[in-house]
Design an enzyme around this catalytic site. Structure first.
Site, PDB file in Angstrom:
ATOM      1  N   ASN A   1       0.314  -0.839   0.596  1.00 34.04           N
ATOM      2  CA  ASN A   1      -0.044  -0.556  -0.044  1.00 34.04           C
ATOM      3  C   ASN A   1       0.439   1.494   0.055  1.00 34.04           C
ATOM      4  O   ASN A   1       1.861   1.407   0.757  1.00 34.04           O
ATOM      5  CB  ASN A   1      -0.449   0.018   1.397  1.00 34.04           C
ATOM      6  CG  ASN A   1      -1.880   1.039   1.712  1.00 34.04           C
ATOM      7  OD1 ASN A   1      -1.363   2.540   0.528  1.00 34.04           O
ATOM      8  ND2 ASN A   1      -2.829   0.630   1.998  1.00 34.04           N
TER       9      ASN A   1
ATOM     10  N   ASP B   1      -6.288   1.131  -9.981  1.00 33.48           N
ATOM     11  CA  ASP B   1      -7.520   0.989  -9.632  1.00 33.48           C
ATOM     12  C   ASP B   1      -8.482   2.993  -9.847  1.00 33.48           C
ATOM     13  O   ASP B   1      -7.415   3.099  -9.465  1.00 33.48           O
ATOM     14  CB  ASP B   1      -8.085   0.111  -8.162  1.00 33.48           C
ATOM     15  CG  ASP B   1      -9.475   0.140  -7.871  1.00 33.48           C
ATOM     16  OD1 ASP B   1     -10.296   1.007  -8.682  1.00 33.48           O
ATOM     17  OD2 ASP B   1      -9.869  -0.738  -7.132  1.00 33.48           O
TER      18      ASP B   1
ATOM     19  N   THR C   1       3.147  -5.485 -21.902  1.00 26.19           N
ATOM     20  CA  THR C   1       1.486  -5.947 -20.503  1.00 26.19           C
ATOM     21  C   THR C   1       0.282  -6.187 -21.728  1.00 26.19           C
ATOM     22  O   THR C   1       0.340  -5.916 -22.628  1.00 26.19           O
ATOM     23  CB  THR C   1       1.077  -5.061 -20.361  1.00 26.19           C
ATOM     24  OG1 THR C   1       1.222  -3.819 -21.123  1.00 26.19           O
ATOM     25  CG2 THR C   1       2.995  -4.554 -19.151  1.00 26.19           C
ATOM     26  N   GLU C   2      -0.429  -6.948 -21.460  1.00 27.62           N
ATOM     27  CA  GLU C   2      -1.945  -7.530 -21.797  1.00 27.62           C
ATOM     28  C   GLU C   2      -2.442  -6.403 -22.157  1.00 27.62           C
ATOM     29  O   GLU C   2      -3.061  -5.934 -22.869  1.00 27.62           O
ATOM     30  CB  GLU C   2      -2.344  -8.456 -20.561  1.00 27.62           C
ATOM     31  CG  GLU C   2      -1.386 -10.068 -21.415  1.00 27.62           C
ATOM     32  CD  GLU C   2      -1.311 -10.466 -22.313  1.00 27.62           C
ATOM     33  OE1 GLU C   2      -2.672 -10.307 -23.775  1.00 27.62           O
ATOM     34  OE2 GLU C   2      -0.358 -11.177 -23.194  1.00 27.62           O
ATOM     35  N   GLU C   3      -2.576  -5.587 -20.990  1.00 28.18           N
ATOM     36  CA  GLU C   3      -3.339  -4.314 -20.764  1.00 28.18           C
ATOM     37  C   GLU C   3      -2.839  -3.424 -21.788  1.00 28.18           C
ATOM     38  O   GLU C   3      -3.528  -2.670 -21.830  1.00 28.18           O
ATOM     39  CB  GLU C   3      -3.329  -3.809 -19.463  1.00 28.18           C
ATOM     40  CG  GLU C   3      -3.801  -4.739 -18.403  1.00 28.18           C
ATOM     41  CD  GLU C   3      -2.715  -5.874 -17.866  1.00 28.18           C
ATOM     42  OE1 GLU C   3      -2.441  -5.909 -18.556  1.00 28.18           O
ATOM     43  OE2 GLU C   3      -3.243  -6.206 -16.561  1.00 28.18           O
TER      44      GLU C   3
END
Length: 142
Positions: free
Chosen positions: A34, A57, A133-135
């Site tokens: 975090n 996120d 990266t896939e994203e």
């Protein structure tokens, strides 16, 4: 979780690079934590050349916007940890609203500036974020 899998994948890639390139990649690591709470426990002032936020996120609900990884307060912390003059903060997202949020907040902080098109074209980290990266591949195709 998928975040744990990504962390493990990156850890294994680092280990493979170290094995293939003796004496290199020694100052590279991956950490799942975090940031809002613990980053000051891990890094010293002006100790980082690069910070990456890959598909964070988006916290779509307005009440959760303070939880976004890029904020006025956190940008000041990131600037503290980045090496003056060479430190870079990389952000990539597939959410247009979050992208605009990043641009707005980074642009409002005097410690950050956007890279020029030429700088982005010549930066291997920018290319890797889109192509490795896939994203990123999904964003590149869109």
């Amino acid at each position: 979780t998928s975040k744990s899998k990504v962390t493990e994948y990156v850890r294994l890639r680092i280990m493979a690079h170290r094995k293939e390139n003796k004496g290199q990649y020694e100052n590279c690591s991956v950490l799942r934590s975090n940031t809002m709470k613990f980053m000051p426990n891990f890094f010293h002032k002006a100790s980082l050349e690069k910070i990456f936020f890959c598909f964070p996120d988006p916290h779509f609900k307005k009440k959760n916007h303070p939880r976004r990884i890029v904020s006025e307060r956190l940008l000041s912390e990131y600037a503290y940890f980045l090496k003056p003059g060479i430190g870079k903060l990389y952000c990539i997202t597939d959410v247009e609203d979050l992208h605009n949020w990043h641009l707005k907040h980074c642009g409002a902080n005097p410690m950050f500036r956007a890279l020029s098109e030429e700088e982005m074209d010549n930066d291997p980290c920018v290319k890797a974020m889109y192509c490795e990266t896939e994203e990123g591949k999904k964003v590149e195709r869109a």
